[in-house]
Write a protein that holds these residues in place. Structure first.
Motif, PDB file in Angstrom:
ATOM      1  N   PRO A  56      13.211  -2.837   1.017  1.00 16.50           N
ATOM      2  CA  PRO A  56      13.516  -3.494   1.124  1.00 16.50           C
ATOM      3  C   PRO A  56      11.503  -4.471   0.625  1.00 16.50           C
ATOM      4  CG  PRO A  56      15.010  -2.947   2.442  1.00 16.50           C
ATOM      5  CD  PRO A  56      14.756  -1.835   1.267  1.00 16.50           C
ATOM      6  N   GLY A  57      11.810  -6.012   0.665  1.00 14.01           N
ATOM      7  CA  GLY A  57      10.091  -6.240   0.677  1.00 14.01           C
ATOM      8  C   GLY A  57       9.489  -5.607  -0.454  1.00 14.01           C
ATOM      9  N   GLY A  58      10.472  -4.788  -1.455  1.00 13.16           N
ATOM     10  CA  GLY A  58       9.832  -4.400  -2.662  1.00 13.16           C
ATOM     11  C   GLY A  58       9.508  -5.200  -3.981  1.00 13.16           C
ATOM     12  N   LEU A  59       8.907  -5.191  -4.921  1.00 14.20           N
ATOM     13  CA  LEU A  59       8.899  -6.052  -5.491  1.00 14.20           C
ATOM     14  C   LEU A  59       8.663  -5.525  -6.805  1.00 14.20           C
ATOM     15  CD1 LEU A  59       4.585  -6.215  -4.514  1.00 14.20           C
ATOM     16  CD2 LEU A  59       6.103  -7.678  -3.791  1.00 14.20           C
ATOM     17  N   LEU A  60       8.633  -6.273  -8.149  1.00 15.25           N
ATOM     18  CA  LEU A  60       8.871  -5.555  -9.986  1.00 15.25           C
ATOM     19  C   LEU A  60       7.788  -6.642 -10.267  1.00 15.25           C
ATOM     20  CD1 LEU A  60      10.814  -5.192 -12.184  1.00 15.25           C
ATOM     21  CD2 LEU A  60      11.891  -7.259 -11.328  1.00 15.25           C
ATOM     22  N   VAL A  61       7.452  -5.636 -10.892  1.00 14.12           N
ATOM     23  CA  VAL A  61       6.079  -6.186 -11.802  1.00 14.12           C
ATOM     24  C   VAL A  61       6.375  -6.497 -12.900  1.00 14.12           C
ATOM     25  CG1 VAL A  61       3.686  -6.286 -12.049  1.00 14.12           C
ATOM     26  CG2 VAL A  61       4.614  -5.512  -9.470  1.00 14.12           C
ATOM     27  N   LEU A  62       6.419  -7.513 -14.197  1.00 11.11           N
ATOM     28  CA  LEU A  62       6.540  -7.069 -15.193  1.00 11.11           C
ATOM     29  C   LEU A  62       5.601  -8.097 -16.374  1.00 11.11           C
ATOM     30  CD1 LEU A  62       9.743  -9.009 -14.453  1.00 11.11           C
ATOM     31  CD2 LEU A  62      10.051  -6.958 -15.852  1.00 11.11           C
ATOM     32  N   PRO A 109       1.254  -0.991  -0.150  1.00 16.30           N
ATOM     33  CA  PRO A 109      -0.034   0.167   0.506  1.00 16.30           C
ATOM     34  C   PRO A 109       1.199   1.306  -0.032  1.00 16.30           C
ATOM     35  CG  PRO A 109      -1.044  -1.733   1.064  1.00 16.30           C
ATOM     36  CD  PRO A 109       0.733  -1.785   1.249  1.00 16.30           C
ATOM     37  N   ARG A 110       0.376   2.828  -0.659  1.00 17.30           N
ATOM     38  CA  ARG A 110       1.049   4.083  -0.380  1.00 17.30           C
ATOM     39  C   ARG A 110       2.372   3.551  -1.507  1.00 17.30           C
ATOM     40  NH1 ARG A 110      -1.454   7.962   0.227  1.00 17.30           N
ATOM     41  NH2 ARG A 110       0.787   8.941   0.984  1.00 17.30           N
ATOM     42  N   PRO A 111       2.782   2.818  -2.526  1.00 16.51           N
ATOM     43  CA  PRO A 111       4.538   2.924  -2.633  1.00 16.51           C
ATOM     44  C   PRO A 111       4.907   3.591  -2.857  1.00 16.51           C
ATOM     45  CG  PRO A 111       2.562   1.466  -3.951  1.00 16.51           C
ATOM     46  CD  PRO A 111       2.166   2.016  -3.198  1.00 16.51           C
ATOM     47  N   ARG A 112       6.094   3.635  -3.325  1.00 17.01           N
ATOM     48  CA  ARG A 112       6.870   3.990  -3.685  1.00 17.01           C
ATOM     49  C   ARG A 112       6.929   3.929  -5.570  1.00 17.01           C
ATOM     50  NH1 ARG A 112      11.841   5.026   0.247  1.00 17.01           N
ATOM     51  NH2 ARG A 112      10.814   2.721  -0.246  1.00 17.01           N
ATOM     52  N   ARG A 146       4.565   8.253  -4.548  1.00 17.44           N
ATOM     53  CA  ARG A 146       5.814   9.173  -5.148  1.00 17.44           C
ATOM     54  C   ARG A 146       5.547   8.145  -6.759  1.00 17.44           C
ATOM     55  NH1 ARG A 146      10.715  12.102  -5.649  1.00 17.44           N
ATOM     56  NH2 ARG A 146      11.893  12.017  -7.868  1.00 17.44           N
ATOM     57  N   VAL A 147       5.160   8.520  -8.162  1.00 10.98           N
ATOM     58  CA  VAL A 147       6.030   7.997  -9.184  1.00 10.98           C
ATOM     59  C   VAL A 147       6.384   8.397 -10.000  1.00 10.98           C
ATOM     60  CG1 VAL A 147       4.632   7.237 -11.269  1.00 10.98           C
ATOM     61  CG2 VAL A 147       2.776   7.986  -8.988  1.00 10.98           C
ATOM     62  N   ASP A 148       7.458   7.918 -10.613  1.00 11.01           N
ATOM     63  CA  ASP A 148       8.510   8.474 -11.418  1.00 11.01           C
ATOM     64  C   ASP A 148       8.216   7.475 -12.480  1.00 11.01           C
ATOM     65  OD1 ASP A 148      10.630   9.832  -9.518  1.00 11.01           O
ATOM     66  OD2 ASP A 148      10.453   8.103  -8.356  1.00 11.01           O
ATOM     67  N   ALA A 149       7.921   8.530 -13.304  1.00  3.31           N
ATOM     68  CA  ALA A 149       8.174   7.915 -15.058  1.00  3.31           C
ATOM     69  C   ALA A 149       8.946   8.007 -16.257  1.00  3.31           C
ATOM     70  CB  ALA A 149       5.909   8.593 -15.291  1.00  3.31           C
TER      71      ALA A 149
END
Length: 809
Positions: A428-434, A313-316, A338-341
């Motif tokens: 830490p605990g982050g996710l990569l969504v492909l 929830p509420r990720p960068r 925060r969103v970096d595009a």
């Protein structure tokens, strides 16, 4: 002493020819697909091979009236560049039909002939100059290379200013100028005839170019843009063009775009109307009409990629490929902090930040949104930041991906090393969504799974399956990779998310066979079977036996979209009713067809002068090194030069980040510094090359190529985080010594050949050009199957053979 205008004239013609070649790469990306870049490169060089054979047979006649012949060919280049390109782009050739429609082979061959003509004329200018008695070979060859290098840079700038279809006239003009430069230096009788040809050429080019000055390049009828414009009421709102692509924005008010990749079949919320953005005719990338507070965006939680927001929830968030802004909109709706595009194409980014900013609800101006103009992999490699969620959407078109048109396109976003870097940038605990499009039987998904598993193992994971979740909708599949093993609560969240939205699970830690293939049902649980095998002890055997090539892509073999396994080819061909063709990557058979035609045409061009000479004038080639050694020397140089050029162009594409600039910088560096090397050879030894060299120039190519290959990993690691303004000069400095050395063996050998067997000089040019024809295509196939390092090794071996081949009697 007045300097001859021949050198500048050759530079103008060569620069224009190279500019036309780059323009054709752009044009065929619009009209067809990317893999035609290799076909066009071969087309360009086929004209060079034909030119050498032609001049080998007509040398005495042409040299007797050199000024007229040069002017005629320079004007011929200008005219056929305009007319030939216009004709070739309007031929009814369709790349997707080539495997089942025999007539397409005829159109392909005709396209070869039409597009080779301007390069045939341009090559005649250079070859005639080199074939003249006492020609300053090194200086003329240097002018040829330097002009081509400058042409590479100029045409990229030109494509920023004009649409591709409007660039033909500026590219044709240098040919006319070159004709005039040579004509005015000829004796009076020759001068009048040559200038008359120049005047006729100017008039003909003007008449030919005027009707097509503002015309658009016709697109393949199977491209998405062509199909979209067939819808009632669909209209083009805006077009723009650059070297990165032709952007077309389409509105369809009667049947609005409502494109949401992977939208759940359980979704009950209608997406708002959209504009369709097409890049080189492929897409659409949707720009959603958004009014903050008034538009229901809950459908954005009904796609597979939304699972990341339920786990974090509420990720960068980092979005690699902003496209039309859908993922930015999703991140805002699902409360990202925060969103970096990141987006490579400034035109696409401009749609969100300026032209359609209001339409899209000023997405890019939101305080938590930060847009970056960069290539995805390069941005991650050069960043120190960390994110909770890194998202890579499928920005390629579904139809093109399914047809396999990207099979031979290098892509550094989906390699093992790339996945490692993405995981390194997770908090830490982050996710990569492909996300990738679904193909049945599994290809992209299975290959991505194999790539992720390899990347996790390289990072020290002993049980990669505990860090991966794989789910799919009816047309999109998502791999969600965690930097640590999933907890029991996270596994239950993924299971609940999928069940509520009717998404099928392909892999999840602890997943039972009874839980798969429930909603979008397939005849067999292909995806679960692939995941189980790729995570099991028999992975290597499974990869060998699988019907498709799903070996992990690497930075050395960055061809993620190549799925055709040669071992399966006979089985596919034997399938009834041509069903097997649908399982092949269409790009691969087209390149094979190109190679077959190139080899056939090259053999004819190389052998024709030999047959004629032996029948009409056997004594013509009795002096000098003869056929075999000439063929080995100049053929080896053609293959070797092309192999090294393509291999390092691909390698520096990763280092420099922007593929367009990498192509322009690497190609220009090779040509300009090779030209300097050739010019220095002429100054060092004299153009007769009467002095024997202690060390053959080809030997230095081998030494420098090997040294550069070994040094590149250290260069990448040591300078990857430096700004582009520093990396570009470093790349040029790294390539310059190799290019300098590569410019020397050809004029060295040609001058020695001319001193002993001048009749063989045009034939040597033909052999070199034909070897380059085949080498351009063969280099791609070798890199696909064996990798860039092996390709460089083969090139080095060829230069060794060249160094050992004596051109003395």
């Amino acid at each position: 002493m007045t300097r001859s205008p021949l050198g500048p004239a050759i530079a103008l013609v060569s620069g224009a020819a190279l500019a036309l070649e780059v323009l054709l790469l752009r044009a065929f990306s619009i009209a067809q697909w990317h893999h035609f870049a290799y076909m066009v490169l071969s087309l360009a060089l086929l004209g060079y091979g034909a030119s050498g054979s032609f001049i080998a047979l007509a040398r005495p006649v042409l040299l007797a009236r050199f000024g007229v012949a040069f002017a005629a060919n320079a004007c011929g280049f200008a005219l056929t560049a305009v007319v030939g390109t216009a004709v070739a782009l309007r031929l009814p050739f369709n790349a997707l039909e080539v495997v089942w429609e025999p007539r397409q082979w005829l159109w392909l061959a005709l396209g070869y002939a039409v597009l080779a003509t301007p390069f045939f004329c341009a090559s005649n200018c250079v070859c005639l100059a080199l074939a003249r008695p006492q020609a300053a070979v090194a200086r003329l060859y240097a002018a040829d290379l330097l002009g081509a290098g400058i042409g590479t840079v100029v045409v990229v700038g030109l494509l920023w200013l004009l649409p591709a279809g409007s660039c033909l006239l500026p590219i044709a003009l240098p040919g006319l100028v070159a004709a005039v430069l040579v004509a005015i230096e000829e004796p009076p009788a020759e001068r009048r005839a040559a200038l008359a040809i120049c005047i006729a050429g100017v008039v003909a080019v003007a008449l030919a170019a005027w009707p097509d000055a503002a015309s658009r390049i016709p697109a393949n009828p199977y491209k998405a843009l062509t199909q979209a414009l067939n819808v009632t009421g669909a209209r083009v709102l805006w077009r723009d063009s650059s070297p990165l692509g032709e952007i077309t924005v389409v509105d369809s008010p009667v049947v609005p775009f409502r494109h949401v990749a992977g939208l759940s079949l359980a979704n009950t919320v209608e997406p708002p109307p959209q504009l369709g953005v097409f890049v080189d005719g492929e897409g659409p990338l949707p720009i959603t009409r958004y009014r903050p507070g008034a538009t229901d965006l809950s459908y954005l939680d009904e796609v597979p990629a939304a699972v990341g927001y339920h786990l974090r929830p509420r990720p960068r968030v980092l979005v690699l490929g902003a496209g039309g802004g859908t993922e930015i909109l999703q991140a805002l709706h699902l409360e990202a902090r925060r969103v970096d595009a990141v987006e490579l194409n400034p035109q696409l980014l401009g749609l969100l930040t300026h032209r359609y900013a209001r339409y899209s609800g000023y997405l890019a101006a939101q305080p938590q949104v930060h847009v970056h103009l960069a290539e995805a992999r390069s941005f991650v490699d050069h960043s120190h930041a960390h994110w909770d969620l890194i998202q890579i959407p499928p920005l390629d078109a579904f139809g093109a991906a399914a047809a396999g048109v990207y099979a031979l396109q290098e892509d550094y976003v989906y390699t093992v090393e790339a996945v490692q870097h993405y995981l390194d940038r997770l908090a830490p605990g982050g996710l990569l969504v492909l996300s990738r499009w679904v193909q049945v039987p599994p290809r992209a998904g299975a290959k991505l799974m194999a790539t992720v598993v390899a990347a996790l193992e390289r990072r020290g994971s002993t049980d990669p399956g505990r860090q991966i979740a794989w789910l799919r909708s009816w047309n999109v599949q998502v791999l969600v990779v965690k930097d640590t093993p999933y907890t029991a609560g996270e596994i239950e969240t993924i299971r609940s998310f999928s069940t509520q939205r009717w998404f099928d699970l392909a892999w999840l830690p602890g997943l039972a066979a009874a839980e798969v293939n429930r909603y979008t049902q397939l005849s067999e649980p292909y995806f679960f079977a692939a995941a189980t095998a790729l995570l099991g002890p028999d992975r290597a055997d499974y990869l060998r036996r699988y019907k498709f090539d799903i070996e992990p892509a690497t930075d050395d073999r960055p061809y993620f979209f190549r799925f055709l396994a040669l071992r399966s080819l006979p089985e596919f061909v034997r399938m009834p009713a041509g069903r097997g063709w649908a399982l092949m990557d269409i790009g691969y058979p087209v390149v094979i067809a190109t190679l077959v035609q190139a080899v056939t045409a090259s053999l004819v061009l190389v052998l024709l002068p030999v047959v004629v000479w032996r029948r009409l004038s056997p004594s013509t080639v009795t002096v000098g090194p003869g056929y075999a050694r000439t063929a080995v020397y100049f053929g080896g140089l053609g293959f070797g030069f092309m192999f090294l050029e393509i291999a390092f162009m691909q390698r520096f594409g990763l280092y420099l980040g922007n593929p367009l600039y990498a192509m322009a910088i690497v190609l220009a560096t090779f040509l300009v510094f090779a030209g300097i090397g050739s010019q220095r050879l002429g100054r060092d030894r004299g153009d007769a090359v009467a002095v024997r060299a202690r060390l053959h120039p080809a030997t230095m190519v081998v030494a420098v190529a090997v040294a550069l290959t070994l040094a590149l990993p250290q260069l990448y690691r040591g300078t990857a985080l430096l700004p582009e303004s520093v990396r570009v000069p470093l790349a040029i400095a790294a390539l310059a010594p190799l290019a300098y050395c590569m410019g020397r063996p050809f004029p060295y050998g040609l001058a020695r050949l001319g001193a002993r067997a001048p009749a063989l000089v045009p034939w040597a040019w033909a052999i070199n050009g034909c070897a380059s024809v085949i080498g351009a295509v063969l280099a791609t196939l070798l890199a696909v199957h064996f990798g860039q390092t092996i390709l460089i090794g083969i090139a080095a071996s060829l230069y060794v053979v060249v160094a050992l081949t004596r051109l003395d009697p």
